[in-house]
Design an enzyme around this catalytic site. Structure first.
Site, PDB file in Angstrom:
ATOM      1  CE1 TYR A   1      -3.308  -2.684   0.002  1.00 58.04           C
ATOM      2  CE2 TYR A   1      -3.944  -2.057   2.218  1.00 58.04           C
ATOM      3  CZ  TYR A   1      -4.140  -2.828   1.092  1.00 58.04           C
ATOM      4  OH  TYR A   1      -5.166  -3.732   1.054  1.00 58.04           O
TER       5      TYR A   1
ATOM      6  CE  LYS B   1       1.155 -18.206  -1.682  1.00 56.59           C
ATOM      7  NZ  LYS B   1       0.371 -19.444  -1.442  1.00 56.59           N
TER       8      LYS B   1
ATOM      9  CG  ASP C   1      -2.519 -20.275   0.077  1.00 55.79           C
ATOM     10  OD1 ASP C   1      -1.811 -20.174   1.094  1.00 55.79           O
ATOM     11  OD2 ASP C   1      -2.158 -20.922  -0.933  1.00 55.79           O
TER      12      ASP C   1
ATOM     13  CG  ASP D   1      -7.444  -4.303   3.596  1.00 54.99           C
ATOM     14  OD1 ASP D   1      -8.515  -4.311   4.228  1.00 54.99           O
ATOM     15  OD2 ASP D   1      -7.233  -3.530   2.647  1.00 54.99           O
TER      16      ASP D   1
ATOM     17  CG  ASP E   1     -12.466  -6.305   5.391  1.00 54.51           C
ATOM     18  OD1 ASP E   1     -12.357  -5.842   6.533  1.00 54.51           O
ATOM     19  OD2 ASP E   1     -12.487  -5.600   4.367  1.00 54.51           O
TER      20      ASP E   1
END
Length: 373
Positions: free
Chosen positions: A142, A189, A221, A245, A249
């Site tokens: 970001y 990851k 994942d 993020d 959610d």
């Protein structure tokens, strides 16, 4: 005690839910003999409309001088639907996080017994879930270098982290785990990304300082899948900005409503508290938005300020509202008549002021009169 609170209502339903959080804080101030001084400031689409800047300098000054920041939401369809917009509401929030050094986002995820039926997941899977997600907030993709080719046919977003950025949030996550169930799960990851390999190496080294805390690793994942299959396995989840993020959610589904999820964004000197539900422009001005996430954010703020008993009082009031069905349409519970945003706020404030009285007059709450009898 006297505290200065910077209040950023923002856009959409932000002002409505923030007003209910202030009702709860005002009740706390009266019961526990505190003074909360509110300094209101602009950020987001409303700030762009007023000043052309999503984060005016005056807002930054107000936030820096406050003991804590209570934030509503930002965002507006006229920017969401215009990918070519050069100035956007979200730029204000990203800049505020960076300017104040708010590097650690904490999102509690809890399955309330009275709302388990609202979740699309089975009761036996989610009952007892209690997770704290620690998301790094000022680094990663970001905030990395961004490029678009001259012909507009390719783009680039850079992701980078250093050891200091990883270390400072990792220590907070491990310390939190020591007060909970003593387990940290690093979500990364590392089989693909160099940044994730640095995260794993750094966190493994830090874990040696917290021998009473168990550390485990999950690829993002697999972690996304495990959150749905068995969320109770998690205690503290630690992860980088982008993964956090998405994961946080996804976790909102567990509780049955995104309108229940509060969060804190912490730095070395400043702290901001906000619901995660966004500006929800479709509900703006209709008095139907769920204010509980904003009210619970105020409870997190009190906890941060060292007012633990006061934070517990707000949390008890929220649990009572859920138990009695004094809730908005999205989680109306056993009460077939949902309450408005403002009526939920009135109930929370009333209950804080009358904590020994658990009787409720349902007729009065819908008439706008006193909720406690």
């Amino acid at each position: 005690m006297k505290y200065t609170i910077a209040v950023i209502p923002g856009d959409g339903i932000g002002p409505e839910v923030t007003n209910q959080a202030k009702k709860a804080l005002d009740a706390i101030a009266e019961v526990y003999d505190h003074i909360f001084l509110y300094e209101e400031a602009q950020m987001g689409a409303c700030a762009i409309d007023a000043t052309g800047n999503p984060l005016p300098d005056e807002t930054i000054k107000t936030c820096k001088n406050a003991d804590a920041i209570l934030f509503g939401a930002i965002g507006d369809p006229k920017y969401d639907n215009d990918p070519s917009a050069k100035v956007r509401p979200e730029q204000g929030l990203l800049k505020l996080r960076q300017t104040l050094g708010l590097f650690c986002n904490v999102r509690p995820v809890k399955a309330y017994d009275s709302l388990i039926k609202n979740s699309p997941l089975k009761r036996e899977i989610i009952k007892g879930t209690d997770i704290a997600i620690f998301r790094e907030l000022t680094g990663g993709i970001y905030f990395g270098k961004k490029e678009v080719s001259e012909d507009g046919k390719s783009a680039f977003d850079g992701c980078s982290y250093d050891v200091e950025e990883i270390s400072r949030i990792s220590h907070l996550a491990f310390k939190a785990a020591q007060t909970r169930r003593k387990k940290v799960t690093l979500v990364d990851k590392a089989n693909v990304l160099e940044t994730s390999r640095l995260w794993r190496k750094t966190v493994a080294e830090i874990a040696k300082q917290y021998k009473d805390v168990k550390l485990e690793f999950l690829f993002v994942d697999n972690a996304a899948m495990q959150l749905i299959l068995n969320p109770k396995q998690f205690d503290v989840i630690l992860t980088e900005n982008l993964f956090g993020d998405i994961i946080s959610d996804e976790a909102s589904v567990i509780g049955g409503s995104i309108g229940l999820l509060a969060s804190s964004s912490l730095g070395k000197r400043n702290a901001l508290f906000e619901p995660i539900h966004g500006s929800f422009p479709q509900a703006k001005g209709k008095d139907i938005a769920n204010p509980l996430a904003s009210i619970l954010s105020a409870a997190m703020m009190l906890e941060h300020l060292g007012l633990h008993e006061e934070a517990d009082a707000i949390e008890r009031a929220v649990e009572k509202s859920l138990l009695l069905g004094i809730t908005t349409e999205d989680i109306k519970g056993k009460n077939k008549y949902p309450a408005s945003t403002s009526k939920v706020g009135d109930f929370i404030a009333d209950y804080i002021s009358n904590q020994e009285d658990s009787n409720l007059n349902f007729k009065n709450i819908h008439m706008g009169q006193s909720t406690i009898i």
